[in-house]
Design a protein around this motif. Structure first.
Motif, mmCIF file in Angstrom:
data_model
loop_
_atom_site.group_PDB
_atom_site.id
_atom_site.type_symbol
_atom_site.label_atom_id
_atom_site.label_comp_id
_atom_site.label_asym_id
_atom_site.label_seq_id
_atom_site.Cartn_x
_atom_site.Cartn_y
_atom_site.Cartn_z
ATOM 1 N N UNK A 205 0.828 -1.200 0.000
ATOM 2 C CA UNK A 205 0.000 0.000 0.000
ATOM 3 C C UNK A 205 0.867 1.255 0.000
ATOM 4 N N UNK A 206 0.495 2.212 -0.838
ATOM 5 C CA UNK A 206 1.261 3.445 -1.005
ATOM 6 C C UNK A 206 0.294 4.628 -1.026
ATOM 7 N N UNK A 207 0.548 5.663 -0.230
ATOM 8 C CA UNK A 207 -0.323 6.848 -0.279
ATOM 9 C C UNK A 207 -0.357 7.447 -1.683
ATOM 10 N N UNK B 181 2.411 9.937 -2.596
ATOM 11 C CA UNK B 181 3.713 9.360 -2.932
ATOM 12 C C UNK B 181 3.672 8.649 -4.279
ATOM 13 N N UNK B 182 2.530 8.040 -4.613
ATOM 14 C CA UNK B 182 2.399 7.409 -5.932
ATOM 15 C C UNK B 182 2.524 8.454 -7.034
ATOM 16 N N UNK B 183 1.893 9.613 -6.837
ATOM 17 C CA UNK B 183 1.983 10.697 -7.820
ATOM 18 C C UNK B 183 3.407 11.225 -7.902
ATOM 19 N N UNK B 184 4.057 11.374 -6.750
ATOM 20 C CA UNK B 184 5.439 11.846 -6.732
ATOM 21 C C UNK B 184 6.353 10.863 -7.446
ATOM 22 N N UNK B 185 6.177 9.561 -7.190
ATOM 23 C CA UNK B 185 7.059 8.562 -7.781
ATOM 24 C C UNK B 185 6.942 8.525 -9.299
ATOM 25 N N UNK C 167 8.911 6.564 1.775
ATOM 26 C CA UNK C 167 9.454 7.747 2.441
ATOM 27 C C UNK C 167 10.295 8.500 1.416
ATOM 28 N N UNK C 168 10.190 9.830 1.409
ATOM 29 C CA UNK C 168 10.961 10.614 0.451
ATOM 30 C C UNK C 168 11.663 11.768 1.155
ATOM 31 N N UNK C 169 12.991 11.756 1.087
ATOM 32 C CA UNK C 169 13.835 12.825 1.625
ATOM 33 C C UNK C 169 13.472 13.186 3.072
ATOM 34 N N UNK C 170 13.408 12.151 3.905
ATOM 35 C CA UNK C 170 13.088 12.356 5.317
ATOM 36 C C UNK C 170 14.372 12.320 6.145
ATOM 37 N N UNK C 171 14.466 13.221 7.138
ATOM 38 C CA UNK C 171 15.671 13.299 7.961
ATOM 39 C C UNK C 171 15.629 12.268 9.082
ATOM 40 N N UNK D 119 8.441 6.000 10.506
ATOM 41 C CA UNK D 119 7.705 4.743 10.668
ATOM 42 C C UNK D 119 7.028 4.308 9.366
ATOM 43 N N UNK D 120 7.159 3.010 9.073
ATOM 44 C CA UNK D 120 6.482 2.379 7.941
ATOM 45 C C UNK D 120 5.786 1.124 8.457
ATOM 46 N N UNK D 121 4.521 0.970 8.140
ATOM 47 C CA UNK D 121 3.779 -0.260 8.448
ATOM 48 C C UNK D 121 3.349 -0.902 7.143
#
Length: 291
Positions: free
Chosen positions: A164-166, A169-173, A221-225, A232-234
């Protein structure tokens, strides 16, 4: 594929339940989580009278989500997302498709968004889902010729296991182009629970490391510090299916390389994995769920 010829006559459309209540039960013996494969038939007027069907079912409590692939062959298919609910008392599963994710079908065919009404049974060690389906065209309010479904639970998918992908993020990818890098496998983690929680921390001094994380090629996750607070990823895993997490370094911080502590929680078990990525290599971890 739930594809139908576009010249079907207009009829009343809509999805209705049969009136049977769907109960929420606290106890259940069945576990629908996983890959289900078999056949789907369609009445006269469809593009083909018979298709292959694969359901990738995520099962939690009495609710299901997932992906449906119906296909004539692996190059001609419709991919749908779905939600649904399972009644453990009656062994009845109702699934409603809600979105066309991908359609590679003949030009004179249209995707059909369907409702499934299935029953769960077992024969020896073999688990089965069977029942009926009905639906409407995705592009107009006309009914598709309905049909029958027969599925068995399998261990091997004909399509990549989806994560599952938000939508953001799908649009960004879709517009993102990460520079290809070599992957270095750090560890293969075998878990006994399908629900997997991943937490990423900076490993050591917080120095501005930022990361992009993908699982089975899906951007999560994209460019997270990385800091002392977890990223967190579930995600849900299917039995005997391999999932690959890749940590891509967007920078090296002030203290190269880009390092992270990954905490994995699956059921009552926890794992620690140390990751290190550079501008040449991305760290990778594989996950396999074995009930």
């Amino acid at each position: 594929m739930r594809w139908c010829n576009s010249n079907i006559k207009n009829r009343n459309a809509g999805h209705t339940y049969t009136g049977k209540p769907i109960y929420i039960l606290s106890l259940r013996a069945e576990d629908l989580n996983g890959i289900w494969k078999g056949t789907l038939t369609q009445g006269p007027g469809g593009c083909f009278p018979r298709y292959f069907l694969e359901l990738q079912i995520n099962f939690s409590g009495d609710r299901v989500t997932g992906r449906a692939y119906d296909y004539y062959d692996k190059t001609h298919y419709v991919k749908m997302s779905f939600t649904g609910r399972y009644n453990a008392r009656t062994h009845r599963l109702v699934i409603i498709e809600n979105k066309v994710l991908e359609a590679k079908i003949p030009q004179d065919c249209l995707p059909c968004i369907k409702t499934y009404d299935l029953n769960y049974t077992t024969t020896g060690s073999e688990e089965q889902l069977s029942g009926d389906w009905k639906g409407v065209f995705s592009e107009k309010n006309t009914v598709c010729p309905p049909g029958k479904i027969q599925l068995k639970k399998e261990t091997v998918s004909d399509f990549p296991a989806d994560v599952d992908q938000p939508d953001t993020l799908a649009l960004l990818q879709s517009s993102l182009h990460l520079q290809p890098r070599e992957k270095e496998l750090v560890k293969t983690v075998t878990v006994g629970s399908p629900q997997i929680k991943i937490e990423l921390y900076d490993n050591g001094e917080i120095d501005g490391d930022t990361v992009t994380v993908l699982i089975n090629g899906k951007l999560l996750l994209y460019r997270q510090m990385l800091t002392d607070k977890p990223l967190t990823i579930d995600f849900n895993a299917f039995p005997s299916t391999e999932y690959e997490l890749v940590m891509y370094a967007n920078n090296l911080g002030t203290i190269p390389p880009n390092t992270a502590l990954m905490m994995v929680t699956a059921g009552d078990r926890k794992f620690e994995v140390y990751l290190s990525s550079s501008e040449q290599k991305s760290a990778a971890v594989k996950f396999v769920y074995k009930p």
